[in-house]
Write a protein that holds these residues in place. Sequence first.
Motif, PDB file in Angstrom:
ATOM      1  N   LEU A  72      48.532  48.089  38.854  1.00 30.32           N
ATOM      2  CA  LEU A  72      48.843  47.093  39.880  1.00 30.32           C
ATOM      3  C   LEU A  72      49.032  47.777  41.226  1.00 30.32           C
ATOM      4  O   LEU A  72      48.570  47.286  42.270  1.00 30.32           O
ATOM      5  CB  LEU A  72      50.112  46.332  39.470  1.00 30.32           C
ATOM      6  CG  LEU A  72      50.307  44.968  40.128  1.00 30.32           C
ATOM      7  CD1 LEU A  72      49.236  44.003  39.651  1.00 30.32           C
ATOM      8  CD2 LEU A  72      51.687  44.418  39.837  1.00 30.32           C
ATOM      9  N   LEU A 106      45.717  48.553  42.613  1.00 27.14           N
ATOM     10  CA  LEU A 106      45.105  47.336  43.170  1.00 27.14           C
ATOM     11  C   LEU A 106      45.688  47.031  44.547  1.00 27.14           C
ATOM     12  O   LEU A 106      44.967  46.679  45.483  1.00 27.14           O
ATOM     13  CB  LEU A 106      45.351  46.147  42.232  1.00 27.14           C
ATOM     14  CG  LEU A 106      44.466  46.101  40.985  1.00 27.14           C
ATOM     15  CD1 LEU A 106      44.903  44.969  40.077  1.00 27.14           C
ATOM     16  CD2 LEU A 106      43.017  45.906  41.395  1.00 27.14           C
ATOM     17  N   ALA A 107      47.028  47.176  44.659  1.00 30.64           N
ATOM     18  CA  ALA A 107      47.684  46.903  45.942  1.00 30.64           C
ATOM     19  C   ALA A 107      47.120  47.826  47.009  1.00 30.64           C
ATOM     20  O   ALA A 107      46.851  47.403  48.139  1.00 30.64           O
ATOM     21  CB  ALA A 107      49.194  47.092  45.802  1.00 30.64           C
ATOM     22  N   PHE A 119      46.098  38.380  47.687  1.00 29.48           N
ATOM     23  CA  PHE A 119      46.267  39.489  46.746  1.00 29.48           C
ATOM     24  C   PHE A 119      46.215  38.982  45.308  1.00 29.48           C
ATOM     25  O   PHE A 119      45.545  39.563  44.447  1.00 29.48           O
ATOM     26  CB  PHE A 119      47.591  40.224  47.009  1.00 29.48           C
ATOM     27  CG  PHE A 119      47.834  41.374  46.074  1.00 29.48           C
ATOM     28  CD1 PHE A 119      46.946  42.449  46.041  1.00 29.48           C
ATOM     29  CD2 PHE A 119      48.921  41.390  45.213  1.00 29.48           C
ATOM     30  CE1 PHE A 119      47.140  43.507  45.175  1.00 29.48           C
ATOM     31  CE2 PHE A 119      49.119  42.454  44.343  1.00 29.48           C
ATOM     32  CZ  PHE A 119      48.227  43.514  44.326  1.00 29.48           C
ATOM     33  N   ALA A 120      46.920  37.838  45.087  1.00 31.32           N
ATOM     34  CA  ALA A 120      46.923  37.261  43.739  1.00 31.32           C
ATOM     35  C   ALA A 120      45.489  36.913  43.329  1.00 31.32           C
ATOM     36  O   ALA A 120      45.068  37.191  42.194  1.00 31.32           O
ATOM     37  CB  ALA A 120      47.811  36.026  43.705  1.00 31.32           C
ATOM     38  N   TYR A 153      42.799  38.283  44.430  1.00 27.62           N
ATOM     39  CA  TYR A 153      42.088  39.552  44.243  1.00 27.62           C
ATOM     40  C   TYR A 153      42.350  40.109  42.845  1.00 27.62           C
ATOM     41  O   TYR A 153      41.420  40.483  42.116  1.00 27.62           O
ATOM     42  CB  TYR A 153      42.552  40.531  45.328  1.00 27.62           C
ATOM     43  CG  TYR A 153      42.014  41.937  45.203  1.00 27.62           C
ATOM     44  CD1 TYR A 153      40.650  42.190  45.296  1.00 27.62           C
ATOM     45  CD2 TYR A 153      42.870  43.011  45.023  1.00 27.62           C
ATOM     46  CE1 TYR A 153      40.161  43.474  45.193  1.00 27.62           C
ATOM     47  CE2 TYR A 153      42.397  44.301  44.922  1.00 27.62           C
ATOM     48  CZ  TYR A 153      41.034  44.531  45.009  1.00 27.62           C
ATOM     49  OH  TYR A 153      40.556  45.809  44.907  1.00 27.62           O
ATOM     50  N   VAL A 154      43.659  40.119  42.460  1.00 26.31           N
ATOM     51  CA  VAL A 154      44.015  40.616  41.133  1.00 26.31           C
ATOM     52  C   VAL A 154      43.312  39.784  40.065  1.00 26.31           C
ATOM     53  O   VAL A 154      42.757  40.312  39.094  1.00 26.31           O
ATOM     54  CB  VAL A 154      45.548  40.599  40.932  1.00 26.31           C
ATOM     55  CG1 VAL A 154      45.910  40.930  39.492  1.00 26.31           C
ATOM     56  CG2 VAL A 154      46.209  41.584  41.878  1.00 26.31           C
ATOM     57  N   ALA A 170      40.676  41.156  37.388  1.00 29.49           N
ATOM     58  CA  ALA A 170      40.970  41.000  35.964  1.00 29.49           C
ATOM     59  C   ALA A 170      39.773  40.393  35.240  1.00 29.49           C
ATOM     60  O   ALA A 170      39.525  40.696  34.067  1.00 29.49           O
ATOM     61  CB  ALA A 170      42.208  40.133  35.784  1.00 29.49           C
TER      62      ALA A 170
END
Lengths: 371, 278
Positions: free
Chosen positions: A54, A57-58, A102-103, A105-106, A110
């Motif tokens: 995570l 990713l950030a 961001f959410a 993007y994650v 995924a």
Amino acid sequence: MRRVLREESVRLSQDPQTEPPHAPRRSPAALRRGARAAAIDLGSVLVALALTFLGLLAITFVIGRVVPIDPVVAVVGDRAPLAVYEKARAEMGLDRPLLVQFAAYVGHVARGDLGLSVSTGNTVAADLRRVFPATLEVATLGILIGVLLGVPMGVLAASRQGSLTDQLIRVVGLLGYAVPAFWLGLVGLAVFYAHYRWVSGPGRIDVYFDGAVEPRTGLLLIDSLLAGDIEVFGNALSHILLPAAVLGFFSLAYIGRMTRSFMLDQLSQEFITTARVKGVPEWRVIWRHAFKPIRVPLITVVGLSYAGLLEGSVMIETIFAWPGIGNYLTTALLNADMNAVLGSTLVVGAIFIGINKMSDLLYRLLDPRAR
Amino acid sequence: MTAPLLDIENLRVTFPTSTGPVDVVRGLSFALGRERLGIVGESGSGKSMTGRAILRLVRPPGRVTADRLHFDGIDLLAQSPRRMRLIRGARISMVMQDPKFSLNPVMTIGAQIAEAVLTHERVSRVDLHSRVVAMLEAVRIDDPDRVAALYPHEVSGGMGQRVMIAMMLIPQPDVLIADEPTSALDGSVQAQVLDIINEQITSKGMGLILISHDLNMVASYCERILVMYRGEVVEECRADALADARHPYTRGLLAAMPHIDETRDELPVLDRRAWTTP
């Protein structure tokens, strides 16, 4: 005075260490506790892994937002009217709050969605599936050369410290640090390809064989074996040997040097003398007594070296026209192809995390003190 | 007296330094039968180097020379490295100082003891296991099956040293060199470890060289004592005659020892001018 003594004796009798030194064999309950502890251990490893990823990713997300490259302009061009620009921006979701972005993007990552590459027109995921195996193949062969030659060389040098063999091996190691990769690659091509014709030239395979075997793993050597096509295998091998040897030489120099210094450290330990006092033959003193304990630090060295190779050496990939991730990442950077840059960065970061975790796990397997 | 096990004459251990070669053992001579011999001396007196020189384990660039270095009629200095390995462990063995450093950290205790046997003999697995267990019992380790499966970091110092003794005695050597076997241990377990060594040596009729800086300890476990100072033997006497020692160095050491039933404000300091010639 007497009171002090009494307190002392009370403390002694309560001291947990005064229980019989030979505790009974583990009860079933203790074993269950052990199994539970192992499960908790595995759980914490997975949580740590997830958190690290995570974080990665950030970082890639933030990089994507702070670099002075406007992804909208990259799509609509710099002459688009403001309305078109704004519309594209809204479609790409760039007008939403950063956290939401961001959410999202994650979520995309995924699902394996790394976006479109502007320079190739493919999805970044598809591009990476194509270029990464090329790097993986040459890096794996390179690290194999580095380990299979570097470790014995280091051990040999350490066991004959100060001898001519040691001096020669140290010079080889020094060359690995001093010689630039592009020079060695070019000289290698000039000598072994242009002059002797022992190996094939740049590229992964001759054009004639390109696409001859079905890409199942993306690794040409393995795909050709799976297809049972020896001719393609031979051609791919003759292409990969030189770049793998150049990469292998650099990792050999590093691994050999580290092995030598780890071994020298071990060979001066008292338990080596103990083994010699027992009359243990010298080869066994070296491999069984001195080498076994250094496997643990060697794993870190080999792991880091392998991770370095998997990043893709831009120099080597450019000289050998190798369609790997180093080449891909460089091209993407020069074309301001942000999705491709971030996707590649993500892959490289994930490899580092993976290899680090792997060496951690191997540590526990190999070192009884870390269990 | 029968022919000695060890017959050493004019043993010298030399190390090259930037200011020329330095003798750390200079002209040591002694003979050892099936008896207990103590070598005492301060740090750097060459006592440990003597032990290693007998086993030819002085590391280069150190050099060992002697007019005679015989073991059981074998000229140790003339042996090839391979033949020397057949003698080490099997016939002359050495208990090292600190079990924390002298046991291999990544091998189980059982495997390390078994290796001492397997280096010199072909033994079946069943016999090997029962011998390892019996040897661990002989050095007073209860539950030897469990201990054999442990790694050195999982046992205490005292137990580690008993494991060391077991490992060095299992091939049944003729001579045991014990190089400060208790200096890394707590006072309470020192006596226990020494008693075990003593018991094993006397029951098997071996020769023992006990190297230490503890005069009292050596005097109570050995029949004969060599006092070393700066690479030379300055005094050789029977342990019970230690009180009559003549050399000023030995006398100085004895005088510096505190006794439990006396009151002294200050312990005397060695006056090295008394025996070193300028």
